[in-house]
Design an enzyme around this catalytic site. Structure first.
Site, PDB file in Angstrom:
ATOM      1  N   GLY A   1       0.839  -1.185   0.000  1.00 17.36           N
ATOM      2  CA  GLY A   1       0.000   0.000   0.000  1.00 17.36           C
ATOM      3  C   GLY A   1       0.877   1.239   0.000  1.00 17.36           C
ATOM      4  N   TYR A   2       0.247   2.385  -0.177  1.00 23.67           N
ATOM      5  CA  TYR A   2       0.978   3.640  -0.318  1.00 23.67           C
ATOM      6  C   TYR A   2       0.530   4.662   0.716  1.00 23.67           C
ATOM      7  CZ  TYR A   2       2.901   1.649  -4.449  1.00 23.67           C
ATOM      8  OH  TYR A   2       3.593   0.807  -5.295  1.00 23.67           O
ATOM      9  N   LEU A   3       1.519   5.225   1.404  1.00 18.83           N
ATOM     10  CA  LEU A   3       1.290   6.345   2.314  1.00 18.83           C
ATOM     11  C   LEU A   3       1.321   7.646   1.529  1.00 18.83           C
ATOM     12  CD1 LEU A   3       3.569   5.086   5.209  1.00 18.83           C
ATOM     13  CD2 LEU A   3       1.071   5.118   5.177  1.00 18.83           C
TER      14      LEU A   3
END
Length: 154
Positions: free
Chosen positions: A28-30
């Site tokens: 996932g991406y912050l």
């Protein structure tokens, strides 16, 4: 600073399916800002935090750090942009190079491509017969783009 030089290719045929062992990746991406992409990944029970800079050609800065598995799961579930990316990855050695073949799941099901990391942008390399069209510069194939516009919506 670490540097990543990576080229991406679509697949031609299914011969790759008999090679390498598939491993499930969840990521996932912050941040998906093109100047500073921040990714959390779990692969084979190991968590990592990866920060990447803006791509210049096939090259970009990359920094990667181990992340406790519990923290990685918390970040994926609570802070990362949704939906997260899930895919099976096979690492296949061919002519002295490692090809990473990704087969996506969920909203990106049906998408498959291969990546090769190189020492320089002009490094020569042999392609297996199952490597097709190059898509290195097509931003739709960036994993960070696939959370905003999944393959199922192309």
């Amino acid at each position: 600073m670490g540097v990543e030089i990576e080229r991406k290719f679509l697949l031609a045929g299914d011969a790759w399916r008999t090679l390498g062992e598939p491993v499930l990746l969840r990521q996932g991406y912050l941040s998906t800002d093109p100047d500073r992409t921040v990714r959390v990944r779990i692969e084979g029970g190991q968590g990592t935090l990866t920060i990447k800079g803006r791509s210049e050609g096939a090259t970009r800065g990359e920094w990667e750090y181990p992340l406790p598995l519990l923290d990685a799961n918390e970040l994926l579930d609570r802070l990362c942009q949704q939906p997260i990316i899930e895919k099976y990855r096979r690492r296949i050695t061919f002519a002295g190079n490692v090809w990473e073949v990704d087969e996506f799941l969920g909203a990106n099901a049906g998408l498959m491509f291969a990546e090769i990391e190189l020492a320089s942008e002009d490094q020569a390399f042999d392609k297996p017969e199952w490597i097709g069209e190059e898509v290195t510069h097509d931003k739709r194939y960036f994993n960070s783009s696939l959370i905003r516009l999944p393959f199922s919506q192309w």
